[in-house]
Design an enzyme around this catalytic site. Structure first.
Site, PDB file in Angstrom:
ATOM      1  N   TYR A  23      10.893 -12.673 -21.720  1.00 52.92           N
ATOM      2  CA  TYR A  23      11.567 -12.082 -20.221  1.00 52.92           C
ATOM      3  C   TYR A  23      12.099 -10.592 -20.498  1.00 52.92           C
ATOM      4  CZ  TYR A  23      14.074 -11.858 -16.008  1.00 52.92           C
ATOM      5  OH  TYR A  23      14.567 -11.645 -14.881  1.00 52.92           O
ATOM      6  N   PHE A  67      -0.604   9.661   1.799  1.00 54.69           N
ATOM      7  CA  PHE A  67      -1.307   8.262   1.618  1.00 54.69           C
ATOM      8  C   PHE A  67      -0.248   7.317   2.444  1.00 54.69           C
ATOM      9  CE2 PHE A  67      -1.945   4.497  -0.377  1.00 54.69           C
ATOM     10  CZ  PHE A  67      -3.495   4.226  -0.036  1.00 54.69           C
ATOM     11  N   THR A  68      -1.096   6.282   2.858  1.00 53.48           N
ATOM     12  CA  THR A  68      -0.420   5.252   3.825  1.00 53.48           C
ATOM     13  C   THR A  68       0.887   4.863   3.298  1.00 53.48           C
ATOM     14  OG1 THR A  68      -1.770   3.645   2.773  1.00 53.48           O
ATOM     15  CG2 THR A  68      -2.492   4.765   4.981  1.00 53.48           C
ATOM     16  N   ASP A  86       1.630  11.614  -7.809  1.00 57.63           N
ATOM     17  CA  ASP A  86       1.000  10.180  -7.639  1.00 57.63           C
ATOM     18  C   ASP A  86      -0.394  10.277  -8.281  1.00 57.63           C
ATOM     19  OD1 ASP A  86      -0.515   8.355  -6.706  1.00 57.63           O
ATOM     20  OD2 ASP A  86      -0.151   8.352  -4.894  1.00 57.63           O
ATOM     21  N   LYS A 120      -6.389   1.420 -10.206  1.00 51.98           N
ATOM     22  CA  LYS A 120      -7.356   2.266  -9.785  1.00 51.98           C
ATOM     23  C   LYS A 120      -8.049   2.872 -11.164  1.00 51.98           C
ATOM     24  CE  LYS A 120      -5.561   2.369  -5.632  1.00 51.98           C
ATOM     25  NZ  LYS A 120      -4.262   1.611  -5.405  1.00 51.98           N
ATOM     26  N   ARG A 129     -10.911   4.765   7.538  1.00 47.94           N
ATOM     27  CA  ARG A 129      -9.895   5.632   7.103  1.00 47.94           C
ATOM     28  C   ARG A 129      -9.766   6.750   8.140  1.00 47.94           C
ATOM     29  NH1 ARG A 129      -6.623   4.018   2.481  1.00 47.94           N
ATOM     30  NH2 ARG A 129      -6.029   2.761   4.243  1.00 47.94           N
ATOM     31  N   PHE A 171      -3.571  -0.981   9.903  1.00 45.06           N
ATOM     32  CA  PHE A 171      -5.071  -0.950   9.462  1.00 45.06           C
ATOM     33  C   PHE A 171      -5.457  -2.230   8.713  1.00 45.06           C
ATOM     34  CE2 PHE A 171      -4.656   0.053   5.026  1.00 45.06           C
ATOM     35  CZ  PHE A 171      -3.329   0.843   5.061  1.00 45.06           C
TER      36      PHE A 171
HETATM   37  N1  F0G Z   1      -1.200   6.209  -4.002  1.00 46.43           N
HETATM   38  C1  F0G Z   1      -2.608   6.202  -3.774  1.00 46.43           C
HETATM   39  C2  F0G Z   1      -3.212   7.558  -3.826  1.00 46.43           C
HETATM   40  C3  F0G Z   1      -3.376   5.038  -3.509  1.00 46.43           C
HETATM   41  O1  F0G Z   1      -4.792   5.277  -3.484  1.00 46.43           O
HETATM   42  C4  F0G Z   1      -2.835   3.716  -3.511  1.00 46.43           C
HETATM   43  C5  F0G Z   1      -3.551   2.673  -3.181  1.00 46.43           C
HETATM   44  C6  F0G Z   1      -1.561   3.863  -3.755  1.00 46.43           C
HETATM   45  C7  F0G Z   1      -0.808   4.690  -4.041  1.00 46.43           C
HETATM   46  C8  F0G Z   1      -0.730   2.404  -3.573  1.00 46.43           C
HETATM   47  O2  F0G Z   1      -0.712   1.662  -4.770  1.00 46.43           O
HETATM   48  O3  F0G Z   1      -2.030  -0.391  -3.720  1.00 46.43           O
HETATM   49  O4  F0G Z   1      -1.132  -0.149  -6.158  1.00 46.43           O
HETATM   50  O5  F0G Z   1       0.436  -0.483  -4.202  1.00 46.43           O
HETATM   51  N2  F0G Z   1      -4.734   2.735  -2.824  1.00 46.43           N
HETATM   52  C9  F0G Z   1      -5.355   1.487  -2.137  1.00 46.43           C
HETATM   53  C10 F0G Z   1      -6.741   2.071  -1.539  1.00 46.43           C
HETATM   54  C11 F0G Z   1      -4.953   0.564  -1.651  1.00 46.43           C
HETATM   55  O6  F0G Z   1      -7.721   1.143  -1.580  1.00 46.43           O
HETATM   56  O7  F0G Z   1      -6.896   3.106  -1.505  1.00 46.43           O
HETATM   57  P1  F0G Z   1      -0.940  -0.084  -4.653  1.00 46.43           P
END
Ligand code: F0G
Length: 461
Positions: free
Chosen positions: A77, A129-130, A220, A263, A387, A453
Site C-alpha cells: 500500500y 484537448f477534450t 502534456d 499512449k 474529432r 462525444f
Molecule cells: N492529453 C492528450 C493529448 C490525450 O490524447 C489524452 C487522451 C489525454 C490527455 C487524457 O488521458 O485518457 O489517460 O485520461 N486521449 C485519448 C484519445 C482518450 O483517444 O485521444 P487519459
C-alpha cells in the site's frame, strides 16, 4: 554493381508471440450494430469491431519484457518498490524532479488544474484537448487557443503545426496580464491538430518568453516521443540526436507535466503528474490521496507502475518510433493514392480524414465526421472516431463550438496491426469515398452534459 532498382523496405523491430482472434461480421450485422449504438462508434461493442482504430490509448501491445516486469510488481500500500522504479525512470529519461502516479492522464489533469488554476484565470494552449480543457474549466479557468493558424488548416503542410504563435500569446498576456495566467498548456504532438509536432526552436522561444514573465509551461507529454521523432526527422541540428536525447531536451524547457501513459508509454492503463516545484508537489501529494490513492501508487497497481517504467524506455527507442510512425505513414500514403482527403503532413498517432472535404454536401450541424465514422464501420467493421463538432462540445455559455477541423481519426494502436490490415483500411476508406454522394447526415437525439462525444446518440436524417 549498382543496385539502384532494389527497394529496401523497413519492418517492425519485433515479432509476434501471441495473437488475439477477431470476430468477422457481415454488413447486415454491422448496420444493425451501429444503429443500436446510436451511430456513435464509442457505443459499439468491441467484439463487433474488426480493426479497432478508435484510439491509440491503452490499446497498445505490451512487450514480453513489460509482461515479465509485471510479475515484479510490489503491491504494498505504501512505499512500493515499483513506485520508486517508476519515479527513477521518469527522473532519468524525462528529467522532472517530483512524480505523482495517477490512474490515467485526466486524473493528473484534474489534480494539477485544481492546484494551479484560480477562478477567472486564463490558460493559453497549443490547441485544446477534450479532457484537459474541461479540467481547466472545472477549476474556474478559461482555455484560449494560441496555436499557429496553419494547425486549423487541414491542407497546410507546415512541418510543425503544433507550434505556438508567439504573437497570439503576447496578445493574450497583454489583455489579461501575466498574473492571470498560471501556466501555458503545451501538448507535444498535438492530438486535435492531427498528431502534429511542436519544434524545439518554438519551445525554446516559449521558454525564454515565459521565464521573463514568470509564467509556467505545463507539458502534456502524452505523445512526446512521437513529437521527438518528427524533430529528429525535420528540424535542423537534430538528425544526429537520439529520440531519448530530444525528449529530455523538450522536458527541460517546461516546468511540469501531465502524462497519459496509455499512449507513448505502451501500457493499457496509467499516467502521472510531474513537477519541478516542491510546493506544487506537496499539494499534489495531499490531493492525490483524496482522488486517486496514496502518493506512492495513485490509483495504480504496483505491476502497472512496473509496466510503465519499462514502456517509457521502449518508447524512446529510435527503431520503435520509426516503425510506429512509419506504419501510420504507410496508411496515409495509401489513402492519398485513393484520393481520400487527409490532414497533411501525416501525423504521429493516426490518419485524420477531412470529413468536410469528404462529405461537402453535409453542413457541420449534420455531423459529417460522425457520419463518416459510422459509414466506415458499416463498410468494413473498421472503427474510427469523430474529432469535430461533437468532440468540441459546448462553450460554458451553452453555445456549440464550431471547430474549423471536422475530422475522422483513424488512430493506430502501437505494435498491434499488420501492413495487410493497413491495406484493408485504406481500401475500405476508398470504397466509402466512391459512394460519398449518396451518404446522408445525422441528427443528435441524446446529448450528455460532459464530453458528449463519448455517449451522444444519433439518428439518420
Ligand atoms: N492529453 C492528450 C493529448 C490525450 O490524447 C489524452 C487522451 C489525454 C490527455 C487524457 O488521458 O485518457 O489517460 O485520461 N486521449 C485519448 C484519445 C482518450 O483517444 O485521444 P487519459
Amino acid at each position: 554493381m549498382k543496385n539502384s532498382l532494389v527497394k529496401r523496405s523497413w519492418a517492425e523491430p519485433y515479432k509476434i508471440k501471441m495473437v488475439e482472434l477477431l470476430k468477422m461480421t457481415t454488413k447486415a450485422q454491422r448496420i444493425k450494430a451501429i444503429k443500436e449504438a446510436g451511430y456513435n462508434t464509442f457505443l459499439l461493442k468491441s467484439e463487433d469491431v474488426y480493426i479497432d482504430l478508435l484510439t491509440d490509448s491503452g490499446t497498445n501491445a505490451m512487450s514480453d519484457v513489460q509482461w515479465s516486469a509485471m510479475m515484479l510488481g510490489d503491491e504494498a500500500y505504501a512505499g512500493s518498490k515499483s513506485y520508486y522504479k517508476l519515479e527513477g525512470t521518469i527522473q532519468k529519461y524525462y528529467g522532472y524532479k517530483y512524480v505523482i502516479p495517477t490512474h490515467q492522464g485526466r486524473a493528473a489533469e484534474n489534480i494539477l488544474s485544481k492546484i494551479l488554476i484560480k477562478k477567472g484565470d486564463v490558460i493559453p494552449g497549443n490547441m485544446y484537448f477534450t479532457t484537459t480543457r474541461l479540467h481547466q474549466e472545472l477549476a474556474g479557468g478559461t482555455f484560449t487557443d494560441i496555436i499557429i493558424d496553419e494547425a486549423h488548416d487541414p491542407t497546410s503542410e507546415h512541418p510543425f503545426k503544433g507550434n505556438v504563435d508567439m504573437a497570439k500569446l503576447e496578445k493574450v498576456v497583454k489583455k489579461y496580464g501575466a498574473k492571470k495566467i498560471p501556466y501555458i498548456s503545451i501538448a507535444t504532438n498535438v492530438n486535435m491538430a492531427g498528431g502534429q509536432p511542436v519544434s524545439m526552436a518554438n519551445l525554446k522561444e516559449l521558454r525564454a518568453y515565459t521565464k521573463k514573465l514568470g509564467i509556467r509551461v505545463i507539458h502534456d507529454m502524452t505523445r512526446v516521443a512521437e513529437n521527438a521523432f518528427f524533430i529528429q526527422q525535420r528540424e535542423k541540428g537534430y538528425d544526429k540526436k537520439s529520440i531519448a536525447q530530444i525528449v529530455k531536451e523538450i522536458c527541460s524547457l517546461t516546468d511540469g507535466a501531465t502524462m497519459s501513459a496509455k499512449k507513448d508509454a505502451l501500457v493499457n492503463i496509467g499516467g502521472f503528474m510531474a513537477t519541478n516545484e516542491w510546493d506544487v508537489f506537496e499539494e499534489a501529494r495531499n490531493m492525490v490521496v483524496v482522488y486517486e490513492g496514496l502518493h506512492t501508487y495513485g490509483g495504480l497497481a504496483g505491476r502497472d507502475m512496473e509496466a510503465i517504467a519499462v514502456g517509457i524506455v521502449e518508447s524512446l527507442d529510435d527503431n520503435h518510433q520509426h516503425a510506429r510512425i512509419g506504419q501510420v505513414e504507410y496508411l496515409g500514403n495509401k489513402m492519398m493514392e485513393y484520393n481520400v482527403p487527409i490532414v497533411l503532413p501525416i501525423g504521429g498517432h493516426g490518419i485524420f480524414v477531412d470529413a468536410k472535404k469528404f462529405l461537402p454536401h453535409l453542413t457541420q450541424d449534420q455531423f459529417p465526421a460522425q457520419t463518416l465514422a459510422a459509414e466506415m464501420y458499416i463498410d468494413s467493421g473498421v472503427r474510427t472516431m469523430e474529432r469535430g463538432i461533437v468532440s468540441a462540445g459546448r462553450k460554458p455559455n451553452g453555445d456549440n463550438y464550431y471547430p474549423k477541423l471536422e475530422l475522422v481519426r483513424f488512430t493506430m494502436p502501437r505494435r498491434v496491426y499488420t501492413q495487410a490490415h493497413m491495406d484493408v483500411i485504406a481500401e475500405s476508406a476508398a470504397a466509402v469515398y466512391d459512394r460519398r454522394k449518396s451518404i446522408k447526415g445525422l441528427k443528435m437525439i441524446y446529448e450528455p452534459k460532459y464530453l458528449r462525444f463519448f455517449q451522444a446518440k444519433f439518428e439518420k436524417l
